[in-house]
Design an enzyme around this catalytic site. Structure first.
Site, short mmCIF file in Angstrom:
data_model
loop_
_atom_site.label_atom_id
_atom_site.label_comp_id
_atom_site.label_asym_id
_atom_site.label_seq_id
_atom_site.Cartn_x
_atom_site.Cartn_y
_atom_site.Cartn_z
N LYS A 1 0.73 -1.14 0.01
CA LYS A 1 0.03 -0.18 0.11
C LYS A 1 0.93 1.33 0.11
CE LYS A 1 -3.89 0.29 2.69
NZ LYS A 1 -4.64 0.05 3.75
O1 G3P Z 1 -7.57 0.72 6.26
C1 G3P Z 1 -8.14 1.71 5.76
C2 G3P Z 1 -9.58 2.13 5.84
O2 G3P Z 1 -10.29 1.26 5.68
C3 G3P Z 1 -9.65 2.92 7.10
O3 G3P Z 1 -10.92 2.93 7.85
O4 G3P Z 1 -12.62 3.29 9.73
O5 G3P Z 1 -10.27 4.00 9.66
O6 G3P Z 1 -11.75 5.48 8.39
P1 G3P Z 1 -11.23 4.04 8.81
#
Ligand code: G3P
Length: 231
Positions: free
Chosen positions: A84
């Site tokens: 990533k």
């Molecule tokens: O892994 C990245 C993403 O899915 C982050 O999610 O819930 O931290 O906005 P969140």
């Protein structure tokens, strides 16, 4: 649609993997930091648990050279690792180098259709639009995924849309209806996908009725000849 779990927690990953519908894992520096273990060891353990599923591991450098160095290193740990990189000009430059070496790249922190267009043109394996974080600032995260899919279909881009930052089952249903390739979600959301109160109530009633007639019905795993049928 493929299901990825957005976590670095081994217990959660084991529980989800045992259900047989887990296709991969996404991690990020925040999720990995929570586990307080050496990064390499931890990612390799995740690879072991998810077997054939891909495991997304993120670079932490912000300059092209650093990202290329870290990306090469991450990809060398296991064949199922997808690297990533963040959606920055340096990230795109690093992707350019790494994809030419056969390393699969997931471009993360994507918040606009123009960013997604660049990501696909540059040959990313996955693009990760963050729905929930857009919703958090009163922008429509689902609309972003809709637009990305429309653009990608118009040009037959091969980059797979990995809908990220999913916060609840409606996000999962909506991106599945749109045809997103992958949805990555926290374990809590993954568990919610299985649940329905009518399933629980229905099962409870079935078991009560079975219990009432148990003496006649016998035991499913008991041979018929050994059954006591009250005669
Ligand atoms: O892994 C990245 C993403 O899915 C982050 O999610 O819930 O931290 O906005 P969140």
């Amino acid at each position: 649609m493929k299901f990825f779990l957005d976590t670095a927690n081994l217990d959660e990953i084991r529980q989800a993997a045992a259900l047989g519908v887990l296709d991969g894992i996404t991690t990020n520096p925040t999720l990995v930091a929570k586990e307080k273990r050496p990064f390499r060891e931890h990612i390799l353990e995740i690879c072991e648990i998810v077997k054939n599923g891909v495991v997304n591991a993120e670079v932490v450098s912000t300059d092209t050279e650093g990202m290329v160095r870290e990306g090469r290193e991450l990809a060398s740990w296991h064949p199922n690792i997808v690297v990533k990189v963040p959606m920055t000009p340096d990230g795109v430059r690093a992707m350019n180098v790494l994809t030419r070496e056969g390393i699969r790249i997931n471009v993360t922190l994507v918040f606009s259709p123009t960013q997604a267009l660049i990501v696909a043109k540059a040959g990313a394996y996955f693009v990760s639009p963050f729905l929930g974080r857009l919703d958090d600032i009163a922008q429509d995260g689902l609309q972003l995924v809709r637009e990305i899919l429309q653009i990608y279909r118009a040009y037959n881009f091969e980059t797979q849309v990995l809908a990220a930052s999913l916060r609840h089952p409606i996000h999962v249903v909506e991106v599945a209806k749109m045809g997103a390739h992958i949805g990555t979600m926290p374990f809590k959301v993954f568990e919610q996908l299985f649940k329905h109160p009518l399933t629980d109530r229905g099962l409870e009633a079935f078991l009560k009725d079975w219990e009432k007639a148990r003496e006649v019905l016998g035991d499913i795993t008991e041979p018929a000849t050994a059954r006591k049928v009250g005669r």
